[in-house]
Design a protein around this motif. Structure first.
Motif, PDB file in Angstrom:
ATOM      1  N   ALA A 114       0.822  -1.152   0.015  1.00 41.55           N
ATOM      2  CA  ALA A 114      -0.051   0.225  -0.015  1.00 41.55           C
ATOM      3  C   ALA A 114       0.744   1.309  -0.110  1.00 41.55           C
ATOM      4  O   ALA A 114       0.312   2.204  -0.408  1.00 41.55           O
ATOM      5  CB  ALA A 114      -0.971  -0.054   1.213  1.00 41.55           C
ATOM      6  N   LEU A 115       2.025   1.089   0.439  1.00 43.03           N
ATOM      7  CA  LEU A 115       2.996   2.290   0.623  1.00 43.03           C
ATOM      8  C   LEU A 115       3.328   2.688  -0.578  1.00 43.03           C
ATOM      9  O   LEU A 115       3.877   3.860  -0.986  1.00 43.03           O
ATOM     10  CB  LEU A 115       4.198   1.940   1.596  1.00 43.03           C
ATOM     11  CG  LEU A 115       4.976   3.190   1.943  1.00 43.03           C
ATOM     12  CD1 LEU A 115       4.064   4.330   2.665  1.00 43.03           C
ATOM     13  CD2 LEU A 115       5.986   2.854   3.019  1.00 43.03           C
ATOM     14  N   GLU A 116       3.421   2.008  -1.590  1.00 45.38           N
ATOM     15  CA  GLU A 116       3.821   2.474  -3.084  1.00 45.38           C
ATOM     16  C   GLU A 116       3.036   3.498  -3.502  1.00 45.38           C
ATOM     17  O   GLU A 116       3.755   4.412  -4.179  1.00 45.38           O
ATOM     18  CB  GLU A 116       3.733   1.055  -4.056  1.00 45.38           C
ATOM     19  CG  GLU A 116       4.712  -0.004  -3.822  1.00 45.38           C
ATOM     20  CD  GLU A 116       4.383  -1.175  -4.956  1.00 45.38           C
ATOM     21  OE1 GLU A 116       5.233  -1.049  -5.742  1.00 45.38           O
ATOM     22  OE2 GLU A 116       3.718  -1.987  -4.803  1.00 45.38           O
ATOM     23  N   ASP A 117       1.713   3.783  -2.932  1.00 42.49           N
ATOM     24  CA  ASP A 117       1.134   4.720  -3.638  1.00 42.49           C
ATOM     25  C   ASP A 117       0.570   5.772  -2.403  1.00 42.49           C
ATOM     26  O   ASP A 117      -0.711   6.207  -2.501  1.00 42.49           O
ATOM     27  CB  ASP A 117      -0.422   4.373  -4.274  1.00 42.49           C
ATOM     28  CG  ASP A 117      -0.067   3.365  -5.417  1.00 42.49           C
ATOM     29  OD1 ASP A 117       0.830   3.851  -6.369  1.00 42.49           O
ATOM     30  OD2 ASP A 117      -0.600   2.300  -5.520  1.00 42.49           O
ATOM     31  N   ALA A 118       1.255   5.852  -1.317  1.00 49.58           N
ATOM     32  CA  ALA A 118       0.960   6.458  -0.078  1.00 49.58           C
ATOM     33  C   ALA A 118       2.258   6.923   0.447  1.00 49.58           C
ATOM     34  O   ALA A 118       3.198   6.794   0.084  1.00 49.58           O
ATOM     35  CB  ALA A 118       0.070   5.588   0.704  1.00 49.58           C
ATOM     36  N   ASP A 119       1.973   7.938   1.268  1.00 54.03           N
ATOM     37  CA  ASP A 119       3.060   8.540   2.036  1.00 54.03           C
ATOM     38  C   ASP A 119       3.104   7.768   3.434  1.00 54.03           C
ATOM     39  O   ASP A 119       4.047   7.868   4.120  1.00 54.03           O
ATOM     40  CB  ASP A 119       3.039  10.021   2.233  1.00 54.03           C
ATOM     41  CG  ASP A 119       3.025  10.673   1.062  1.00 54.03           C
ATOM     42  OD1 ASP A 119       3.981  10.584   0.237  1.00 54.03           O
ATOM     43  OD2 ASP A 119       1.884  11.319   0.709  1.00 54.03           O
ATOM     44  N   LEU A 120       1.953   7.525   3.834  1.00 49.99           N
ATOM     45  CA  LEU A 120       2.037   7.018   5.405  1.00 49.99           C
ATOM     46  C   LEU A 120       0.841   5.838   5.250  1.00 49.99           C
ATOM     47  O   LEU A 120      -0.303   5.987   4.671  1.00 49.99           O
ATOM     48  CB  LEU A 120       1.516   8.025   6.561  1.00 49.99           C
ATOM     49  CG  LEU A 120       0.982   7.408   7.648  1.00 49.99           C
ATOM     50  CD1 LEU A 120       1.821   6.346   8.433  1.00 49.99           C
ATOM     51  CD2 LEU A 120       0.648   8.557   8.621  1.00 49.99           C
ATOM     52  N   VAL A 121       1.090   4.417   5.784  1.00 50.49           N
ATOM     53  CA  VAL A 121       0.149   3.478   5.658  1.00 50.49           C
ATOM     54  C   VAL A 121      -0.322   3.050   7.405  1.00 50.49           C
ATOM     55  O   VAL A 121       0.683   2.801   7.860  1.00 50.49           O
ATOM     56  CB  VAL A 121       0.530   2.127   4.926  1.00 50.49           C
ATOM     57  CG1 VAL A 121      -0.614   1.348   5.052  1.00 50.49           C
ATOM     58  CG2 VAL A 121       0.641   2.800   3.424  1.00 50.49           C
ATOM     59  N   ILE A 122      -1.694   2.993   7.530  1.00 50.36           N
ATOM     60  CA  ILE A 122      -1.686   2.526   8.846  1.00 50.36           C
ATOM     61  C   ILE A 122      -2.580   1.163   8.760  1.00 50.36           C
ATOM     62  O   ILE A 122      -3.639   1.319   8.239  1.00 50.36           O
ATOM     63  CB  ILE A 122      -2.808   3.911   9.560  1.00 50.36           C
ATOM     64  CG1 ILE A 122      -1.910   5.088   9.637  1.00 50.36           C
ATOM     65  CG2 ILE A 122      -3.322   3.180  10.914  1.00 50.36           C
ATOM     66  CD1 ILE A 122      -2.818   5.877  10.078  1.00 50.36           C
ATOM     67  N   GLY A 123      -2.135   0.470   9.486  1.00 50.50           N
ATOM     68  CA  GLY A 123      -2.828  -1.038   9.738  1.00 50.50           C
ATOM     69  C   GLY A 123      -4.110  -0.657  10.528  1.00 50.50           C
ATOM     70  O   GLY A 123      -3.888  -0.227  11.808  1.00 50.50           O
ATOM     71  N   ALA A 124      -5.200  -0.681  10.104  1.00 54.53           N
ATOM     72  CA  ALA A 124      -6.442  -0.319  10.792  1.00 54.53           C
ATOM     73  C   ALA A 124      -7.288  -1.433  11.292  1.00 54.53           C
ATOM     74  O   ALA A 124      -7.646  -2.457  10.312  1.00 54.53           O
ATOM     75  CB  ALA A 124      -7.274   0.641   9.951  1.00 54.53           C
ATOM     76  N   ARG A 125      -7.847  -1.336  12.443  1.00 55.43           N
ATOM     77  CA  ARG A 125      -8.737  -2.289  13.010  1.00 55.43           C
ATOM     78  C   ARG A 125     -10.195  -1.972  12.612  1.00 55.43           C
ATOM     79  O   ARG A 125     -10.843  -2.896  12.449  1.00 55.43           O
ATOM     80  CB  ARG A 125      -8.447  -2.354  14.633  1.00 55.43           C
ATOM     81  CG  ARG A 125      -7.223  -2.754  15.047  1.00 55.43           C
ATOM     82  CD  ARG A 125      -6.928  -2.406  16.526  1.00 55.43           C
ATOM     83  NE  ARG A 125      -6.937  -0.860  16.591  1.00 55.43           N
ATOM     84  CZ  ARG A 125      -6.445  -0.092  17.564  1.00 55.43           C
ATOM     85  NH1 ARG A 125      -6.321  -0.715  18.849  1.00 55.43           N
ATOM     86  NH2 ARG A 125      -6.413   1.028  17.503  1.00 55.43           N
ATOM     87  N   TRP A 126     -10.520  -0.665  12.676  1.00 53.22           N
ATOM     88  CA  TRP A 126     -11.847  -0.195  12.940  1.00 53.22           C
ATOM     89  C   TRP A 126     -12.002   0.090  11.122  1.00 53.22           C
ATOM     90  O   TRP A 126     -13.167   1.255  10.991  1.00 53.22           O
ATOM     91  CB  TRP A 126     -12.141   0.743  13.594  1.00 53.22           C
ATOM     92  CG  TRP A 126     -11.415   0.538  14.809  1.00 53.22           C
ATOM     93  CD1 TRP A 126     -10.434   1.384  15.576  1.00 53.22           C
ATOM     94  CD2 TRP A 126     -11.618  -0.626  15.876  1.00 53.22           C
ATOM     95  NE1 TRP A 126     -10.311   0.739  16.875  1.00 53.22           N
ATOM     96  CE2 TRP A 126     -11.060  -0.330  16.947  1.00 53.22           C
ATOM     97  CE3 TRP A 126     -12.744  -1.814  15.649  1.00 53.22           C
ATOM     98  CZ2 TRP A 126     -11.019  -1.318  17.859  1.00 53.22           C
ATOM     99  CZ3 TRP A 126     -12.393  -2.746  16.522  1.00 53.22           C
ATOM    100  CH2 TRP A 126     -11.612  -2.574  17.638  1.00 53.22           C
ATOM    101  N   VAL A 127     -11.764  -0.470  10.326  1.00 53.61           N
ATOM    102  CA  VAL A 127     -12.237  -0.449   8.775  1.00 53.61           C
ATOM    103  C   VAL A 127     -12.708  -1.569   8.150  1.00 53.61           C
ATOM    104  O   VAL A 127     -12.476  -2.590   8.770  1.00 53.61           O
ATOM    105  CB  VAL A 127     -11.053   0.107   7.845  1.00 53.61           C
ATOM    106  CG1 VAL A 127     -10.605   1.578   8.320  1.00 53.61           C
ATOM    107  CG2 VAL A 127     -10.016  -0.809   7.944  1.00 53.61           C
ATOM    108  N   PRO A 128     -13.561  -1.580   7.313  1.00 54.08           N
ATOM    109  CA  PRO A 128     -14.110  -2.935   6.575  1.00 54.08           C
ATOM    110  C   PRO A 128     -12.875  -4.047   6.496  1.00 54.08           C
ATOM    111  O   PRO A 128     -11.795  -3.499   5.874  1.00 54.08           O
ATOM    112  CB  PRO A 128     -14.658  -2.693   5.484  1.00 54.08           C
ATOM    113  CG  PRO A 128     -15.160  -1.182   5.591  1.00 54.08           C
ATOM    114  CD  PRO A 128     -14.071  -0.559   6.551  1.00 54.08           C
ATOM    115  N   GLY A 129     -13.053  -5.156   7.074  1.00 54.34           N
ATOM    116  CA  GLY A 129     -12.045  -6.041   6.862  1.00 54.34           C
ATOM    117  C   GLY A 129     -10.856  -6.347   7.925  1.00 54.34           C
ATOM    118  O   GLY A 129     -10.215  -7.131   8.202  1.00 54.34           O
TER     119      GLY A 129
END
Length: 248
Positions: A114-129
Motif C-alpha cells: 500500500a505504501l507504493e501509492d501513499a506517504d503513510l500507511v496505517i494498519g487499521a482495526r476499525w475499517v471493513p476487513g
C-alpha cells in the motif's frame, strides 16, 4: 515476499520494555515474513533482560540491530529515537510494530504494498476487513470511541488514528518534522497522522487483524488515555479557534 520496487531499504522498529518473552518470537516472524527488511529493537533499559536478549539476536543475525536507551520514557520518544537512527543509517521506509505480537508480521507485505501509492500507511482495526481478537467488549468500545472522538474533534478522515502498526516513507517523517513532537503515549500515533494530513500527504488505512498479547502486560494506563484525550481536545480547539480568527 520481496520489498516492492521503489520503496528502498526498510527498517522495522520495535520498541520494548519488559518484553523478553516476546521479542525473539516477533523478530523471528518479521524476518520470515519479509526476509529483506532489517529490524531495530529500541529497548528502554528493560529490567527483565529484554535488551540482553535483543543483543544476542543481533549477534546471531546481522539484519537485527539494538538501540539501548537509558530508561523508560514512553512510546513516542522511543519511536522518535528509532526514526532518527534509521535516517542516520540511510533507510527509506520505517515501520512501527509492537513487540507483543498484537501486530501480525505476516501482514507487513500488505502495508508495504500500500505504501507504493501513499506517504503513510496505517494498519487499521476499525475499517471493513479489520478486526480484533481476544479483546473484552469494554476495551473495544473504548478504542472505537477514542477514534471516533479523534475523527470528529480533529476533522480527519481516519477510522483508526491510534493504530500503531504503520509504515512511513522517510520523506514523510522529514516533511512533517519530529522536532516539535512531545507526545509520549499512544496519542503519539494521532499526532503523526494529523501532521501528515495537514501537510497534504496521502495517508491510507489498510485492514489488519489485531491480536491481544499472550505474554506480558499491556502498557496502556489511565495516564496514557488521559494524555490522549487532553491532547485531542487541545488540538481540536486550537484548530477551531484558528479558523475563527482567520476564516479564509
Amino acid at each position: 515476499m520481496e520489498i516492492p520496487a521503489g520503496l528502498g531499504r526498510v527498517l522495522v522498529i520495535i520498541p520494548t520494555y519488559n518484553e523478553r518473552d516476546n521479542i525473539e518470537r516477533i523478530a523471528g516472524r518479521v524476518r520470515e515474513a519479509v526476509p529483506s527488511v532489517d529490524v531495530l529493537v529500541v529497548d528502554d533499559a528493560s529490567p527483565d533482560g529484554t535488551g540482553e536478549a535483543a543483543d544476542a539476536m543481533a549477534a546471531a543475525d546481522e539484519q537485527i540491530r539494538v538501540l539501548h536507551r537509558q530508561g523508560k520514557e514512553g512510546l513516542g520518544p522511543a519511536y522518535i529515537a528509532g526514526f532518527r537512527w534509521a535516517a542516520e543509517h540511510g533507510y527509506d521506509v520505517m515501520v512501527e510494530m509492537d513487540a507483543d505480537g498484537s501486530h501480525q508480521p505476516e501482514e507487513l507485505p500488505r502495508l508495504l504494498s500500500a505504501l507504493e501509492d501513499a506517504d503513510l500507511v496505517i494498519g487499521a482495526r476499525w475499517v471493513p476487513g479489520g478486526r480484533v481478537r481476544n479483546w473484552p467488549k469494554r476495551r473495544e468500545a473504548l478504542s472505537r470511541g477514542a477514534n471516533t472522538y479523534a475523527r470528529v474533534m480533529l476533522g480527519i478522515p481516519l477510522h483508526d488514528s491510534t493504530g500503531g502498526y504503520r509504515a512511513f516513507r522517510a520523506a514523510t517523517l522529514e516533511k512533517i518534522g519530529l522536532e516539535g513532537v512531545d507526545s509520549r503515549g499512544y496519542c503519539f500515533q494521532i499526532d503523526l497522522a494529523l501532521r501528515a494530513l495537514r501537510q497534504g500527504l496521502r495517508v491510507v488505512e489498510v485492514p489488519i487483524t489485531f491480536v491481544e498479547r499472550v505474554h506480558g502486560t499491556s502498557k496502556m494506563s489511565r495516564d496514557v488515555m488521559a494524555e490522549a484525550a487532553l491532547r485531542i481536545t487541545q488540538w481540536g480547539m486550537s484548530d477551531r479557534i484558528g479558523k475563527l480568527r482567520d476564516p479564509n
